[in-house]
Design a protein around this motif. Structure first.
Motif, short mmCIF file in Angstrom:
data_model
loop_
_atom_site.label_atom_id
_atom_site.label_comp_id
_atom_site.label_asym_id
_atom_site.label_seq_id
_atom_site.Cartn_x
_atom_site.Cartn_y
_atom_site.Cartn_z
N ASN A 146 0.68 -1.15 0.04
CA ASN A 146 -0.21 -0.03 0.08
C ASN A 146 0.91 1.41 0.01
O ASN A 146 0.66 2.29 -0.73
N HIS A 147 2.14 1.15 0.78
CA HIS A 147 2.86 2.53 0.79
C HIS A 147 3.31 2.56 -0.35
O HIS A 147 3.54 3.56 -1.13
N GLN A 170 2.36 1.65 -3.49
CA GLN A 170 1.18 1.87 -4.59
C GLN A 170 0.73 3.54 -4.36
O GLN A 170 0.45 4.19 -5.25
N ALA A 171 0.93 3.80 -3.01
CA ALA A 171 0.68 5.56 -2.54
C ALA A 171 1.93 6.20 -2.84
O ALA A 171 1.90 7.34 -2.69
N GLY A 172 2.91 5.77 -3.43
CA GLY A 172 3.94 6.49 -3.88
C GLY A 172 4.94 6.90 -2.89
O GLY A 172 5.93 7.86 -2.77
N GLY A 173 4.88 6.00 -1.74
CA GLY A 173 6.10 6.39 -0.51
C GLY A 173 7.25 6.08 -1.08
O GLY A 173 7.80 5.16 -1.76
N TYR A 217 5.72 10.86 1.17
CA TYR A 217 4.83 10.33 0.05
C TYR A 217 5.14 11.75 -1.09
O TYR A 217 5.82 11.44 -2.14
N LYS A 218 4.30 12.75 -0.79
CA LYS A 218 4.32 13.76 -1.85
C LYS A 218 5.07 15.04 -1.47
O LYS A 218 5.52 15.87 -2.17
N GLU A 276 2.72 17.11 3.29
CA GLU A 276 2.07 16.18 4.24
C GLU A 276 1.81 16.72 5.76
O GLU A 276 0.70 16.65 6.20
N ASN A 334 -1.51 18.45 5.41
CA ASN A 334 -2.55 17.66 5.51
C ASN A 334 -2.74 17.24 6.83
O ASN A 334 -4.01 17.09 7.19
N ASP A 379 2.17 4.06 10.03
CA ASP A 379 2.25 2.58 10.11
C ASP A 379 3.38 2.27 11.11
O ASP A 379 4.28 2.56 10.64
#
Length: 146
Positions: free
Chosen positions: A12-13, A15-18, A32-33, A38, A41, A50
């Protein structure tokens, strides 16, 4: 040297671009971004982290409380079900083996000790070596945490 471990959320990390790095034998995301986006947000919405790499050591049985009273620096008897306390595993010379969080699952009978990822085996061995007849089990491989 062994292959770094991955949390249950590793894919998941990715796929989320981590941005993934190795830390304490685990492959973990550090961002990530970007830090500013971050941070904003989390301040405006919510953030999750995590921490599945952390260690979960359970202390159970009639000697669970006496064992934790011996092993830790705080008064575990003050914890009610669902409560937790930040504590230390002190060594024989007054130094610190590790800092921990003790969670009370069932007063007097069942506790979860959350330990730092890099120290899971060291802390587990320390606890076993200084056990006062409790059932102490390292269940870290069976749990994930957010």
């Amino acid at each position: 040297m062994s292959e770094p471990k991955k949390t249950a959320l590793f894919e998941n990390h990715v796929q989320a671009g981590g941005k993934i790095v190795e830390f304490a034998g685990w492959m973990l995301p550090i961002q990530y971004k970007g830090i500013i986006e971050e941070h904003t947000n989390v301040r405006q919405n919510v953030g999750l982290f995590d921490v599945s790499h952390m260690g979960e050591i359970f202390v159970r049985g009639p000697q669970a409380l006496p064992t934790l009273q011996w092993l830790t620096s705080n008064d575990v008897s003050k914890l009610g079900a669902g409560q937790a306390q930040y504590s230390l595993l002190p060594n024989e010379k007054g130094g610190v083996v590790d800092d921990i969080i003790v969670y009370c699952l069932k007063p007097g009978a069942e506790y979860l000790v959350c330990v730092n990822a890099a120290n899971v085996e060291k802390d587990f061995q320390w606890m076993k070596a200084h056990n006062k007849n409790a059932d102490i089990q390292n269940e870290s491989a069976q749990w994930s945490q957010i």
